[in-house]
Motif scaffolding. Structure first.
Motif, PDB file in Angstrom:
ATOM      1  N   ALA A  29      67.129  27.871  33.595  1.00 24.85           N
ATOM      2  CA  ALA A  29      68.556  27.648  33.329  1.00 24.85           C
ATOM      3  C   ALA A  29      69.417  28.671  34.065  1.00 24.85           C
ATOM      4  CB  ALA A  29      68.819  27.719  31.823  1.00 24.85           C
ATOM      5  N   THR A  30      69.015  29.936  34.018  1.00 30.04           N
ATOM      6  CA  THR A  30      69.806  30.969  34.699  1.00 30.04           C
ATOM      7  C   THR A  30      69.708  30.824  36.212  1.00 30.04           C
ATOM      8  OG1 THR A  30      67.940  32.536  34.505  1.00 30.04           O
ATOM      9  CG2 THR A  30      69.652  32.605  32.803  1.00 30.04           C
ATOM     10  N   PHE A  31      68.598  30.292  36.723  1.00 26.96           N
ATOM     11  CA  PHE A  31      68.514  30.007  38.159  1.00 26.96           C
ATOM     12  C   PHE A  31      69.511  28.911  38.526  1.00 26.96           C
ATOM     13  CE2 PHE A  31      66.687  27.273  41.524  1.00 26.96           C
ATOM     14  CZ  PHE A  31      66.763  28.172  42.574  1.00 26.96           C
ATOM     15  N   GLY A  32      69.613  27.888  37.700  1.00 28.50           N
ATOM     16  CA  GLY A  32      70.611  26.856  37.944  1.00 28.50           C
ATOM     17  C   GLY A  32      72.024  27.426  37.948  1.00 28.50           C
ATOM     18  N   LEU A  33      72.289  28.345  37.033  1.00 32.24           N
ATOM     19  CA  LEU A  33      73.601  28.992  37.005  1.00 32.24           C
ATOM     20  C   LEU A  33      73.844  29.801  38.275  1.00 32.24           C
ATOM     21  CD1 LEU A  33      73.621  30.235  33.304  1.00 32.24           C
ATOM     22  CD2 LEU A  33      74.981  28.367  34.261  1.00 32.24           C
ATOM     23  N   THR A  34      72.796  30.434  38.800  1.00 35.84           N
ATOM     24  CA  THR A  34      72.925  31.198  40.036  1.00 35.84           C
ATOM     25  C   THR A  34      73.291  30.288  41.202  1.00 35.84           C
ATOM     26  OG1 THR A  34      71.324  32.845  39.289  1.00 35.84           O
ATOM     27  CG2 THR A  34      71.705  32.699  41.649  1.00 35.84           C
ATOM     28  N   LEU A  35      72.630  29.140  41.296  1.00 34.53           N
ATOM     29  CA  LEU A  35      72.970  28.188  42.351  1.00 34.53           C
ATOM     30  C   LEU A  35      74.425  27.751  42.242  1.00 34.53           C
ATOM     31  CD1 LEU A  35      69.823  25.863  42.435  1.00 34.53           C
ATOM     32  CD2 LEU A  35      70.417  27.670  44.050  1.00 34.53           C
ATOM     33  N   MET A  36      74.861  27.483  41.022  1.00 32.03           N
ATOM     34  CA  MET A  36      76.238  27.061  40.823  1.00 32.03           C
ATOM     35  C   MET A  36      77.211  28.161  41.228  1.00 32.03           C
ATOM     36  SD  MET A  36      75.818  25.151  37.123  1.00 32.03           S
ATOM     37  CE  MET A  36      77.562  24.751  37.016  1.00 32.03           C
TER      38      MET A  36
ATOM     39  N   GLY B  86      59.067  27.331  43.830  1.00 27.71           N
ATOM     40  CA  GLY B  86      57.839  26.946  43.144  1.00 27.71           C
ATOM     41  C   GLY B  86      57.983  27.023  41.637  1.00 27.71           C
ATOM     42  N   LEU B  87      58.600  28.099  41.152  1.00 28.66           N
ATOM     43  CA  LEU B  87      58.826  28.239  39.712  1.00 28.66           C
ATOM     44  C   LEU B  87      59.692  27.107  39.175  1.00 28.66           C
ATOM     45  CD1 LEU B  87      59.454  32.085  39.388  1.00 28.66           C
ATOM     46  CD2 LEU B  87      57.689  30.797  38.192  1.00 28.66           C
ATOM     47  N   VAL B  88      60.745  26.783  39.904  1.00 28.06           N
ATOM     48  CA  VAL B  88      61.655  25.736  39.460  1.00 28.06           C
ATOM     49  C   VAL B  88      60.928  24.395  39.376  1.00 28.06           C
ATOM     50  CG1 VAL B  88      63.713  24.412  40.087  1.00 28.06           C
ATOM     51  CG2 VAL B  88      63.714  26.898  40.313  1.00 28.06           C
ATOM     52  N   MET B  89      60.103  24.096  40.353  1.00 24.07           N
ATOM     53  CA  MET B  89      59.363  22.829  40.338  1.00 24.07           C
ATOM     54  C   MET B  89      58.454  22.729  39.126  1.00 24.07           C
ATOM     55  SD  MET B  89      58.282  22.694  44.351  1.00 24.07           S
ATOM     56  CE  MET B  89      59.493  22.983  45.634  1.00 24.07           C
ATOM     57  N   VAL B  90      57.746  23.823  38.828  1.00 22.64           N
ATOM     58  CA  VAL B  90      56.829  23.811  37.685  1.00 22.64           C
ATOM     59  C   VAL B  90      57.599  23.686  36.382  1.00 22.64           C
ATOM     60  CG1 VAL B  90      55.125  25.162  36.410  1.00 22.64           C
ATOM     61  CG2 VAL B  90      55.047  25.106  38.905  1.00 22.64           C
ATOM     62  N   LEU B  91      58.645  24.463  36.234  1.00 21.65           N
ATOM     63  CA  LEU B  91      59.410  24.441  34.994  1.00 21.65           C
ATOM     64  C   LEU B  91      60.127  23.109  34.805  1.00 21.65           C
ATOM     65  CD1 LEU B  91      60.890  28.042  35.183  1.00 21.65           C
ATOM     66  CD2 LEU B  91      59.109  27.250  33.630  1.00 21.65           C
ATOM     67  N   LEU B  92      60.619  22.546  35.895  1.00 20.63           N
ATOM     68  CA  LEU B  92      61.333  21.286  35.799  1.00 20.63           C
ATOM     69  C   LEU B  92      60.403  20.160  35.360  1.00 20.63           C
ATOM     70  CD1 LEU B  92      64.191  20.208  36.248  1.00 20.63           C
ATOM     71  CD2 LEU B  92      63.551  19.670  38.602  1.00 20.63           C
ATOM     72  N   GLY B  93      59.182  20.169  35.862  1.00 23.66           N
ATOM     73  CA  GLY B  93      58.222  19.150  35.457  1.00 23.66           C
ATOM     74  C   GLY B  93      57.704  19.355  34.051  1.00 23.66           C
ATOM     75  N   GLY B  94      57.523  20.626  33.675  1.00 20.68           N
ATOM     76  CA  GLY B  94      57.043  20.941  32.329  1.00 20.68           C
ATOM     77  C   GLY B  94      55.860  21.880  32.373  1.00 20.68           C
TER      78      GLY B  94
ATOM     79  N   ALA C 269      73.962  22.453  38.574  1.00 23.88           N
ATOM     80  CA  ALA C 269      74.446  21.737  37.385  1.00 23.88           C
ATOM     81  C   ALA C 269      73.415  20.735  36.898  1.00 23.88           C
ATOM     82  CB  ALA C 269      75.769  21.043  37.708  1.00 23.88           C
ATOM     83  N   VAL C 270      72.748  20.058  37.829  1.00 20.22           N
ATOM     84  CA  VAL C 270      71.710  19.098  37.443  1.00 20.22           C
ATOM     85  C   VAL C 270      70.550  19.815  36.765  1.00 20.22           C
ATOM     86  CG1 VAL C 270      69.981  17.494  38.345  1.00 20.22           C
ATOM     87  CG2 VAL C 270      72.329  17.414  39.208  1.00 20.22           C
ATOM     88  N   ILE C 271      70.145  20.957  37.305  1.00 21.67           N
ATOM     89  CA  ILE C 271      69.036  21.712  36.707  1.00 21.67           C
ATOM     90  C   ILE C 271      69.385  22.149  35.293  1.00 21.67           C
ATOM     91  CG2 ILE C 271      67.760  23.893  36.846  1.00 21.67           C
ATOM     92  CD1 ILE C 271      67.763  23.577  39.872  1.00 21.67           C
ATOM     93  N   VAL C 272      70.584  22.704  35.115  1.00 25.96           N
ATOM     94  CA  VAL C 272      71.002  23.128  33.772  1.00 25.96           C
ATOM     95  C   VAL C 272      71.044  21.929  32.831  1.00 25.96           C
ATOM     96  CG1 VAL C 272      72.897  24.106  32.428  1.00 25.96           C
ATOM     97  CG2 VAL C 272      72.273  25.133  34.622  1.00 25.96           C
TER      98      VAL C 272
END
Length: 626
Positions: A100-107, A544-552, A586-589
């Protein structure tokens, strides 16, 4: 002597701003256990807001008041984010707060460009501190001397707050044992919000204080967060005094490193962090009993090998992908091949995070080593594509075997940061060893074999590697070794009592994951026809972290879905808008809030029998070294 004094004082001035940011990060993690990747974005936002306010209000009161007001504005933004976003996912699978905080960083990166523009902004000089003071023949900026005094003053103020106020006592108590604080009737929600706001205030103030000294730019958040993480880990998580000492160490290393160790100056702080973690795994002033939720997360139902229906579905998807080159154009086949490669990379990280309970922040090291191994085998040895791929896998295995000897001694965030340190060391070697790696110019002309030179041929090759690689990793998860690895993840003491050693079991998993990532990196080198140091960089690890976390995290193959969604969305947004990071963040969050167990985890819950209890909340455990 006079030159070294000036350099030393310059380092101390930088240490003060770095301490403000790092102390806020330490407080946030100590109380909430959030790995706040957006902390650098808050510091950047503080600098931009301070720039705007100082341009609007003149005079000494206007300047200094603007700096404090900017920090308060950023703190208010941080408190709102904690209440609206982070509070909703405190009990989601571990590290989802990081996503979530990575998504905020992108935003934030695109938001500041949208509001303030892409150009660097130079703030005004501080009133009354525009001159310099002569010391031993050297002119020391007066503002640097002010910053040098600012650091100890803030440290003293934080000590008084933490040791002489009820709020501070509660914060320190929550750092040691949050469950006990809750049992005593303390409202944890507001305690977490207050701690987060305090940490963000310090980050905003640290960024605001930099505007008379450095230009403000939209890329400063990554540099700030990386240095802040290094400081917090060296000093010890949750230790404000440790953050102060570590800030001085890191800042002076940056100041003198270019003079004393020019060949390793860009990674000197990471070398020190690696040495500290190897010798004292919990940091200089950290404590063995510092708690952190385990990276392992139980799925909504017990893991089981794929059912017959699942196998048929997967086989159908593979058949559809295999037929795709017959109808898709070259561009889409190239994009598809890249998605398949990153899916294998994410699956290798998934093995560590889901099965072994090890969250690596530096998995790009083995991806990049694989890419360089294949490129060097092709360029220097003249090997064909398949033997070169084998060299890439060997490079990934060798790097993981060496780094893993030190990394798997640790757990939790300390493990994650040591993997990051080794990845940065590997990156610096690739960046500076120009005679072998080409340095920043990279290695060019890494072309695939004739049978895979067309987009169609390479897509089929990438599909075969992805299917075989992911299948092999999945089979490993459900092998006796995989069950032993999960036993170690869930209970180290119980597993060792029945003869399953934690250290070597996790080391083997680390090496296997490194080899799979090396294969993905080798494929990537042939896909792009070149290799650059950014293949080992922090953004690659974060992806890589985002991909894993996004999938579950609590799934076996969620990384494949996460990789497909994240990479496809990233590529499509870049082609559609100049503000792709803002929309992607925003999509990630939104996905994190809607699916706090990941996309595949959410689907698994829907398929679970009605009334089945959800996964138990992760329990805290001790971060220690063996």
């Amino acid at each position: 002597m006079d030159f070294y004094l000036a350099q030393f004082l310059t380092g101390l001035a930088a240490a003060s701003s770095l301490f403000l940011v790092a102390s806020g990060l330490s407080i946030i993690f100590g109380v909430t256990r959030i790995v706040n990747f957006a902390h650098g974005a808050f510091a950047m936002l503080g600098a931009y807001v301070a720039y705007t306010l100082t341009e609007s209000f003149s005079g000494p009161f206007g300047f200094w008041g603007s700096l404090v007001l900017a920090a308060l504005v950023v703190a208010a933004v941080g408190a709102a984010i904690e209440m609206l976003i982070l509070r909703r996912i405190y009990y989601a699978p571990d590290l989802f707060q990081l996503l979530a905080t990575f998504g905020l960083t992108l935003m934030a990166e695109d938001a500041v460009v949208l509001i303030w523009g892409p150009e660097d902004l130079v703030g005004p000089r501080a009133p009354g501190l525009r001159g310099a003071v002569s010391m031993l023949g050297q002119q020391i900026p007066s503002y640097d001397l002010f910053l040098i005094a600012m650091g100890p003053l803030v440290l003293g103020a934080l000590w008084l707050v933490l040791h002489r106020t009820r709020f501070g006592i509660l914060l320190r108590a929550a750092t040691q044992d949050r469950e006990m604080v809750a049992a005593l009737g303390v409202n944890q929600k507001w305690l977490f919000t207050a701690a987060f706001a305090l940490g963000v205030f310090l980050a905003g103030l640290g960024g605001a204080l930099q505007i008379p000294r450095d230009a403000v730019n939209h890329a400063m958040d990554l540099q700030v967060i990386v240095e802040a993480f290094v400081v917090v880990v060296i000093g010890g998580l949750g230790s404000v005094g440790g953050a102060f000492v570590a800030s001085v160490i890191v800042a002076e290393l940056n100041a003198f490193g270019i003079l004393a160790f020019p060949t390793v100056s860009i990674v000197l702080a990471f070398l020190v962090m690696a040495a500290v973690l190897v010798i004292r795994p919990y940091g200089l002033f950290g404590r063995r009993e510092a708690l952190s939720r385990s990276a392992a997360v139980l799925a909504s139902r017990p893991w089981a090998p794929m059912s017959s229906r699942g196998r048929v579905a997967v086989a159908g998807v593979v058949v559809v992908l295999a037929l795709l080159p017959l109808v898709a154009g070259d561009y889409w086949l190239t994009v598809g091949a890249e998605i398949l490669i990153v899916a294998l990379f994410a699956a290798s990280l998934q093995l560590l995070m889901s099965t072994a309970g090890l969250a690596s922040f530096g998995h790009a090291a083995y991806f990049g080593l694989g890419a360089y191994g294949a490129a060097l085998a092709t360029k220097a040895l003249g090997l064909s594509m398949i033997p070169a791929l084998g060299c890439g896998v060997a490079f990934g295995i060798a790097g993981a075997a060496l780094f893993g000897l030190f990394c798997v001694r640790l757990s939790g965030v300390y493990f994650a940061m040591l993997t990051l340190a080794f990845a940065q060391i590997a990156w610096s070697i690739a960046f500076q060893w120009s005679a072998v790696t080409g340095g920043d110019n990279g290695l060019l002309g890494v072309w695939p074999a004739a049978w895979a030179s067309s987009p169609r041929g390479f897509f089929w090759f990438a599909l075969g590697c992805a299917v075989l690689g992911v299948a092999a990793l999945r089979m490993l998860v459900f092998s006796p070794f995989g069950y032993g690895l999960r036993a170690v993840r869930d209970s180290m003491l119980r597993s060792e009592a029945i003869g399953i050693g934690r250290y070597w079991t996790q080391w083997i998993a680390f090496v296997v994951a490194g080899g799979a990532a090396g294969l993905a990196g080798a494929e990537f080198a042939f896909l792009k026809g070149s290799v650059f140091p950014d293949a080992l960089g922090i953004p690659t690890s974060v992806d890589g972290l985002v991909m894993v976390l996004l999938g579950g995290v609590g799934t076996v193959s969620g990384s494949v879905v996460g990789a497909g969604v994240y990479k496809a969305l990233s590529i499509w947004l870049v082609s559609q808008t100049d503000y792709s990071k803002l929309i992607l963040g925003a999509v990630i969050v939104g996905l994190v809030l809607a699916f706090p167990s990941g996309l595949v985890g959410f689907v698994s819950k829907l398929r679970s029998p009605f009334g089945q209890p959800s996964a138990p909340r992760p329990q805290p455990r001790v971060e220690t070294a063996e």
